[in-house]
Design an enzyme around this catalytic site. Structure first.
Site, PDB file in Angstrom:
ATOM      1  N   TYR A  32       0.745  -1.205   0.038  1.00  0.00           N
ATOM      2  CA  TYR A  32       0.008  -0.109  -0.035  1.00  0.00           C
ATOM      3  C   TYR A  32       0.918   1.256  -0.021  1.00  0.00           C
ATOM      4  CZ  TYR A  32       0.894   0.803   4.947  1.00  0.00           C
ATOM      5  OH  TYR A  32       1.384   1.061   6.482  1.00  0.00           O
ATOM      6  N   ARG A  51       8.124   4.251  -4.729  1.00  0.00           N
ATOM      7  CA  ARG A  51       8.275   3.485  -3.477  1.00  0.00           C
ATOM      8  C   ARG A  51       7.232   2.266  -3.902  1.00  0.00           C
ATOM      9  NH1 ARG A  51       7.698   5.306   2.559  1.00  0.00           N
ATOM     10  NH2 ARG A  51       5.424   5.664   1.892  1.00  0.00           N
ATOM     11  N   ARG A 100      -7.835 -21.270  -2.350  1.00  0.00           N
ATOM     12  CA  ARG A 100      -6.751 -20.821  -1.163  1.00  0.00           C
ATOM     13  C   ARG A 100      -5.645 -21.893  -1.297  1.00  0.00           C
ATOM     14  NH1 ARG A 100      -4.607 -21.497   3.398  1.00  0.00           N
ATOM     15  NH2 ARG A 100      -4.060 -19.631   4.704  1.00  0.00           N
ATOM     16  N   HIS A 102      -1.092 -21.236  -1.065  1.00  0.00           N
ATOM     17  CA  HIS A 102      -0.169 -20.219  -0.726  1.00  0.00           C
ATOM     18  C   HIS A 102       0.754 -19.833  -1.953  1.00  0.00           C
ATOM     19  CE1 HIS A 102      -0.838 -21.638   3.372  1.00  0.00           C
ATOM     20  NE2 HIS A 102       0.055 -20.499   3.866  1.00  0.00           N
ATOM     21  N   LYS A 147       6.376  -1.711   1.976  1.00  0.00           N
ATOM     22  CA  LYS A 147       5.279  -1.438   2.382  1.00  0.00           C
ATOM     23  C   LYS A 147       4.068  -2.430   2.492  1.00  0.00           C
ATOM     24  CE  LYS A 147       2.880   3.249   3.289  1.00  0.00           C
ATOM     25  NZ  LYS A 147       3.162   3.356   4.696  1.00  0.00           N
ATOM     26  N   GLU A 179      12.252   1.809  14.310  1.00  0.00           N
ATOM     27  CA  GLU A 179      11.333   3.072  13.650  1.00  0.00           C
ATOM     28  C   GLU A 179       9.934   2.757  14.505  1.00  0.00           C
ATOM     29  OE1 GLU A 179       9.872   2.360   9.843  1.00  0.00           O
ATOM     30  OE2 GLU A 179       9.828   0.078   9.769  1.00  0.00           O
ATOM     31  N   LEU A 203      10.933   0.947   7.298  1.00  0.00           N
ATOM     32  CA  LEU A 203      10.417   1.483   5.867  1.00  0.00           C
ATOM     33  C   LEU A 203      11.413   2.882   5.729  1.00  0.00           C
ATOM     34  CD1 LEU A 203       8.063   1.310   3.828  1.00  0.00           C
ATOM     35  CD2 LEU A 203       7.066   3.023   5.090  1.00  0.00           C
TER      36      LEU A 203
HETATM   37  N1  PMP Z   1       7.505   3.365   8.979  1.00  0.00           N
HETATM   38  C1  PMP Z   1       6.494   2.712   9.267  1.00  0.00           C
HETATM   39  C2  PMP Z   1       6.382   1.411   9.686  1.00  0.00           C
HETATM   40  C3  PMP Z   1       5.327   3.322   8.383  1.00  0.00           C
HETATM   41  O1  PMP Z   1       4.296   2.625   8.266  1.00  0.00           O
HETATM   42  C4  PMP Z   1       5.379   4.743   7.860  1.00  0.00           C
HETATM   43  C5  PMP Z   1       4.127   5.258   7.170  1.00  0.00           C
HETATM   44  N2  PMP Z   1       3.215   4.641   6.904  1.00  0.00           N
HETATM   45  C6  PMP Z   1       6.624   5.211   8.136  1.00  0.00           C
HETATM   46  C7  PMP Z   1       7.523   4.542   8.483  1.00  0.00           C
HETATM   47  C8  PMP Z   1       6.613   6.707   7.419  1.00  0.00           C
HETATM   48  O2  PMP Z   1       6.674   6.731   5.900  1.00  0.00           O
HETATM   49  P1  PMP Z   1       6.078   7.972   5.099  1.00  0.00           P
HETATM   50  O3  PMP Z   1       6.888   9.225   5.826  1.00  0.00           O
HETATM   51  O4  PMP Z   1       6.332   7.466   3.835  1.00  0.00           O
HETATM   52  O5  PMP Z   1       4.691   8.186   5.713  1.00  0.00           O
END
Ligand code: PMP
Length: 281
Positions: A32, A51, A100, A102, A147, A179, A203
């Site tokens: 997403y 991305r 279904r 995998h 993501k 993070e 991410l």
């Molecule tokens: N880390 C994670 C795990 C996230 O889900 C997000 C936002 N979705 C971010 C960092 C921040 O990313 P962005 O600045 O692209 O929103």
């Protein structure tokens, strides 16, 4: 009514019908993006679309929609929303197969859903007070650079933060900061900014990249490196960045003050540059 884009058609979000065999539903097999818009201008759209393409490539989902068409979908959904400031959410799953199993199904078209929502930005007065962050172990998989829509560990971490009155939870693994549930982390120590490097553990947030480049343009030093939990706890400043939280100062960590307990001077400079960028975008 909220307008949605669903597999090539615009319709009310409430009317979208997803197959129970959709692999997003059965396996969280999809990725997403979330793009913010300010005064009906999409912020960092190309970076978000790049991305998305990378996420799709990494999990080997193909779509036949071009980057230009997707940008058009984002604009259409944005323009339909009464609120001028908001986000567009887009998710792509591997689609609905006949049953279904995998492994990837053959000949199944990806499912593509997008819709816009109003964004309530964190206010200046909230920012001036600063926010509480908690800490929690990072229990996620080893490809956090994708993501992916599989967000259960982040859902649990975010709920825990909420129940503790915190804006975010800063996660750590093996003594190192990774993070937050849905944001990236920066620290300032002795005038130097540091943030975990963008490898498979995090991410690579778009606003993370924006903050790094704004700070460097201001002549500030930014290191992308390992950041230990100890350094986090004794930092002069902690910021988090994300599309919805922009660049927000944390002033308490697990209820201990960070620095002097107020938003720091480097946050203020980078935040100001960020607001200027939004205004000119
Ligand atoms: N880390 C994670 C795990 C996230 O889900 C997000 C936002 N979705 C971010 C960092 C921040 O990313 P962005 O600045 O692209 O929103």
């Amino acid at each position: 009514m909220t307008l949605a884009y669903w597999n090539g058609t615009y319709m009310s979000l409430a009317d979208v019908k997803v197959s129970p065999l959709d692999r997003g539903f059965l396996f969280a097999d999809g990725v997403y993006e979330v793009v913010a818009f300010y005064d009906r201008r999409l912020f960092q759209l190309d970076e978000h679309l790049a991305r998305l393409e990378r996420s799709l490539r990494e999990i080997r989902i193909g779509t036949d929609i071009s980057r230009e068409e997707l940008a058009g979908v984002f604009r259409h959904l944005m323009d339909d929303l009464p609120s001028k400031t908001g986000t567009v959410y887009l998710q792509v799953t591997r689609g609905a197969a006949a049953g279904r199993a995998h492994p990837f199904p053959a000949g199944t078209a990806a499912s593509l859903l997008a819709f816009a929502s109003p964004l309530k930005r964190l206010s200046e007065s909230e920012m001036e007070l600063g926010f509480l962050a908690t800490t929690s172990p990072d229990i996620r998989w080893q490809r956090c650079d994708i993501k992916a829509i599989a967000l259960l560990p982040s859902v649990l971490a975010a709920q825990d933060a909420k129940e503790n009155g915190a804006l975010e939870t800063i996660m750590h693994r093996d003594g190192l900061v990774t993070e937050c549930a849905s944001s990236n982390v920066f620290i300032v120590r002795d005038g130097h900014i540091a943030t975990p490097r963008a490898d498979n553990r995090i991410l690579n947030g778009i606003n993370r990249q924006v903050a790094i480049s704004l700070a460097r343009n201001l002549g500030l030093s930014v290191e992308e490196r390992d950041v230990s939990l100890e350094e986090l706890r004794s930092a002069d400043e902690i910021w988090i960045t994300s599309t919805t939280k922009e660049i927000a100062p944390m002033t308490r960590l697990d209820n201990a003050p960070i620095g002097d307990g107020r938003p720091g001077p480097l946050w203020r400079r980078v935040r100001q540059a960020f607001c200027a960028l939004i205004d000119q975008a």
